[in-house]
Design a protein around this motif. Structure first.
Motif, PDB file in Angstrom:
ATOM      1  N   HIS A  75       0.860  -1.181   0.000  1.00  0.00           N
ATOM      2  CA  HIS A  75       0.000   0.000   0.000  1.00  0.00           C
ATOM      3  C   HIS A  75       0.897   1.232   0.000  1.00  0.00           C
ATOM      4  O   HIS A  75       1.725   1.402   0.887  1.00  0.00           O
ATOM      5  CB  HIS A  75      -0.894   0.028   1.245  1.00  0.00           C
ATOM      6  CG  HIS A  75      -1.734  -1.194   1.397  1.00  0.00           C
ATOM      7  ND1 HIS A  75      -2.860  -1.417   0.648  1.00  0.00           N
ATOM      8  CD2 HIS A  75      -1.603  -2.279   2.197  1.00  0.00           C
ATOM      9  CE1 HIS A  75      -3.391  -2.562   0.985  1.00  0.00           C
ATOM     10  NE2 HIS A  75      -2.641  -3.121   1.922  1.00  0.00           N
ATOM     11  N   ARG A  76       0.744   2.086  -0.993  1.00  0.00           N
ATOM     12  CA  ARG A  76       1.499   3.334  -1.054  1.00  0.00           C
ATOM     13  C   ARG A  76       0.539   4.482  -0.789  1.00  0.00           C
ATOM     14  O   ARG A  76      -0.497   4.600  -1.443  1.00  0.00           O
ATOM     15  CB  ARG A  76       2.117   3.519  -2.444  1.00  0.00           C
ATOM     16  CG  ARG A  76       3.151   2.491  -2.838  1.00  0.00           C
ATOM     17  CD  ARG A  76       4.471   2.647  -2.089  1.00  0.00           C
ATOM     18  NE  ARG A  76       5.008   3.960  -2.150  1.00  0.00           N
ATOM     19  CZ  ARG A  76       6.013   4.350  -2.902  1.00  0.00           C
ATOM     20  NH1 ARG A  76       6.582   3.504  -3.720  1.00  0.00           N
ATOM     21  NH2 ARG A  76       6.450   5.592  -2.851  1.00  0.00           N
ATOM     22  N   GLU A  77       0.890   5.312   0.146  1.00  0.00           N
ATOM     23  CA  GLU A  77       0.082   6.486   0.463  1.00  0.00           C
ATOM     24  C   GLU A  77       0.332   7.570  -0.579  1.00  0.00           C
ATOM     25  O   GLU A  77       1.360   7.563  -1.264  1.00  0.00           O
ATOM     26  CB  GLU A  77       0.448   7.016   1.856  1.00  0.00           C
ATOM     27  CG  GLU A  77       0.185   6.028   2.987  1.00  0.00           C
ATOM     28  CD  GLU A  77      -1.279   5.692   3.127  1.00  0.00           C
ATOM     29  OE1 GLU A  77      -2.131   6.571   2.893  1.00  0.00           O
ATOM     30  OE2 GLU A  77      -1.583   4.526   3.437  1.00  0.00           O
ATOM     31  N   ALA A  78      -0.581   8.493  -0.694  1.00  0.00           N
ATOM     32  CA  ALA A  78      -0.365   9.656  -1.563  1.00  0.00           C
ATOM     33  C   ALA A  78       0.826  10.436  -1.021  1.00  0.00           C
ATOM     34  O   ALA A  78       1.020  10.532   0.189  1.00  0.00           O
ATOM     35  CB  ALA A  78      -1.614  10.526  -1.581  1.00  0.00           C
ATOM     36  N   SER A  79       1.636  10.960  -1.921  1.00  0.00           N
ATOM     37  CA  SER A  79       2.811  11.712  -1.479  1.00  0.00           C
ATOM     38  C   SER A  79       3.207  12.737  -2.538  1.00  0.00           C
ATOM     39  O   SER A  79       3.001  12.529  -3.729  1.00  0.00           O
ATOM     40  CB  SER A  79       3.973  10.761  -1.207  1.00  0.00           C
ATOM     41  OG  SER A  79       4.332  10.085  -2.391  1.00  0.00           O
ATOM     42  N   THR A 139       3.951  17.609  -8.144  1.00  0.00           N
ATOM     43  CA  THR A 139       2.649  16.968  -8.225  1.00  0.00           C
ATOM     44  C   THR A 139       2.430  16.084  -7.000  1.00  0.00           C
ATOM     45  O   THR A 139       3.322  15.945  -6.168  1.00  0.00           O
ATOM     46  CB  THR A 139       2.527  16.151  -9.535  1.00  0.00           C
ATOM     47  OG1 THR A 139       1.209  15.645  -9.650  1.00  0.00           O
ATOM     48  CG2 THR A 139       3.517  15.012  -9.579  1.00  0.00           C
ATOM     49  N   ILE A 140       1.278  15.498  -6.909  1.00  0.00           N
ATOM     50  CA  ILE A 140       0.960  14.564  -5.828  1.00  0.00           C
ATOM     51  C   ILE A 140       0.788  13.182  -6.451  1.00  0.00           C
ATOM     52  O   ILE A 140      -0.026  13.003  -7.359  1.00  0.00           O
ATOM     53  CB  ILE A 140      -0.350  14.954  -5.097  1.00  0.00           C
ATOM     54  CG1 ILE A 140      -0.247  16.358  -4.503  1.00  0.00           C
ATOM     55  CG2 ILE A 140      -0.698  13.930  -4.031  1.00  0.00           C
ATOM     56  CD1 ILE A 140       0.686  16.482  -3.334  1.00  0.00           C
ATOM     57  N   ARG A 141       1.573  12.227  -5.977  1.00  0.00           N
ATOM     58  CA  ARG A 141       1.417  10.840  -6.423  1.00  0.00           C
ATOM     59  C   ARG A 141       0.188  10.267  -5.731  1.00  0.00           C
ATOM     60  O   ARG A 141       0.051  10.368  -4.515  1.00  0.00           O
ATOM     61  CB  ARG A 141       2.653  10.031  -6.036  1.00  0.00           C
ATOM     62  CG  ARG A 141       2.582   8.586  -6.483  1.00  0.00           C
ATOM     63  CD  ARG A 141       3.826   7.816  -6.085  1.00  0.00           C
ATOM     64  NE  ARG A 141       4.966   8.335  -6.798  1.00  0.00           N
ATOM     65  CZ  ARG A 141       6.147   8.551  -6.228  1.00  0.00           C
ATOM     66  NH1 ARG A 141       6.349   8.317  -4.966  1.00  0.00           N
ATOM     67  NH2 ARG A 141       7.147   9.021  -6.944  1.00  0.00           N
ATOM     68  N   LYS A 142      -0.725   9.692  -6.482  1.00  0.00           N
ATOM     69  CA  LYS A 142      -1.950   9.137  -5.916  1.00  0.00           C
ATOM     70  C   LYS A 142      -1.644   7.928  -5.043  1.00  0.00           C
ATOM     71  O   LYS A 142      -0.688   7.197  -5.290  1.00  0.00           O
ATOM     72  CB  LYS A 142      -2.910   8.705  -7.027  1.00  0.00           C
ATOM     73  CG  LYS A 142      -3.458   9.838  -7.843  1.00  0.00           C
ATOM     74  CD  LYS A 142      -4.405   9.304  -8.897  1.00  0.00           C
ATOM     75  CE  LYS A 142      -4.944  10.439  -9.752  1.00  0.00           C
ATOM     76  NZ  LYS A 142      -5.836   9.931 -10.804  1.00  0.00           N
ATOM     77  N   ALA A 143      -2.489   7.712  -4.035  1.00  0.00           N
ATOM     78  CA  ALA A 143      -2.384   6.500  -3.234  1.00  0.00           C
ATOM     79  C   ALA A 143      -2.737   5.319  -4.134  1.00  0.00           C
ATOM     80  O   ALA A 143      -3.623   5.418  -4.987  1.00  0.00           O
ATOM     81  CB  ALA A 143      -3.328   6.567  -2.048  1.00  0.00           C
ATOM     82  N   HIS A 144      -2.021   4.224  -3.975  1.00  0.00           N
ATOM     83  CA  HIS A 144      -2.326   3.044  -4.778  1.00  0.00           C
ATOM     84  C   HIS A 144      -1.849   1.786  -4.072  1.00  0.00           C
ATOM     85  O   HIS A 144      -1.082   1.832  -3.116  1.00  0.00           O
ATOM     86  CB  HIS A 144      -1.706   3.155  -6.180  1.00  0.00           C
ATOM     87  CG  HIS A 144      -0.214   3.236  -6.180  1.00  0.00           C
ATOM     88  ND1 HIS A 144       0.466   4.397  -5.902  1.00  0.00           N
ATOM     89  CD2 HIS A 144       0.728   2.311  -6.427  1.00  0.00           C
ATOM     90  CE1 HIS A 144       1.762   4.178  -5.987  1.00  0.00           C
ATOM     91  NE2 HIS A 144       1.943   2.911  -6.302  1.00  0.00           N
TER      92      HIS A 144
END
Length: 111
Positions: free
Chosen positions: A40-44, A72-77
């Motif tokens: 699980h990667r959080e938005a960052s 930019t913001i990397r989406k959570a995925h």
């Protein structure tokens, strides 16, 4: 770098006894390959380098000179890695071992 296939087997074979061999690996991602994993990667926040090439916008490597830097913001995925076991004994391995034992016993029992 270590793996189960190292020529020296250093870091792969943990213990050898008369009736067993304990095998492992020192590769950090080995458990994810053996058993599977869900990451699980959080938005960052992140920064990307973009360039225009043949009418398209694409990611730019560090060597590219004319780039546009974008915050930019990397989406959570979530990433799911399926299990791909590489350590263990398969039914074919057991069949091969039983064949080897049988051959050795037949040779030993020959008159």
């Amino acid at each position: 770098v270590g793996s189960i296939a190292r020529p020296s087997w250093q870091g792969a074979v943990r213990e050898i006894g008369p009736d067993h061999a304990l095998v492992g690996t020192n590769v950090p991602y080995a458990a994810a390959h053996q058993f599977g994993a869900t990451i699980h990667r959080e938005a960052s926040p992140t920064t990307v380098r973009l360039r225009k090439w043949k009418g398209r916008i694409e990611f730019a490597k560090a060597k590219h000179k004319r780039v546009r830097v974008v915050d930019t913001i990397r989406k959570a995925h979530t990433v799911t890695i399926p299990a791909r076991p590489f350590i263990g004994v398969s039914p074919k391995d057991i069949e091969d071992m039983l064949g080897t034992i049988t051959r050795h016993l037949q040779e030993a029992l020959k008159p």
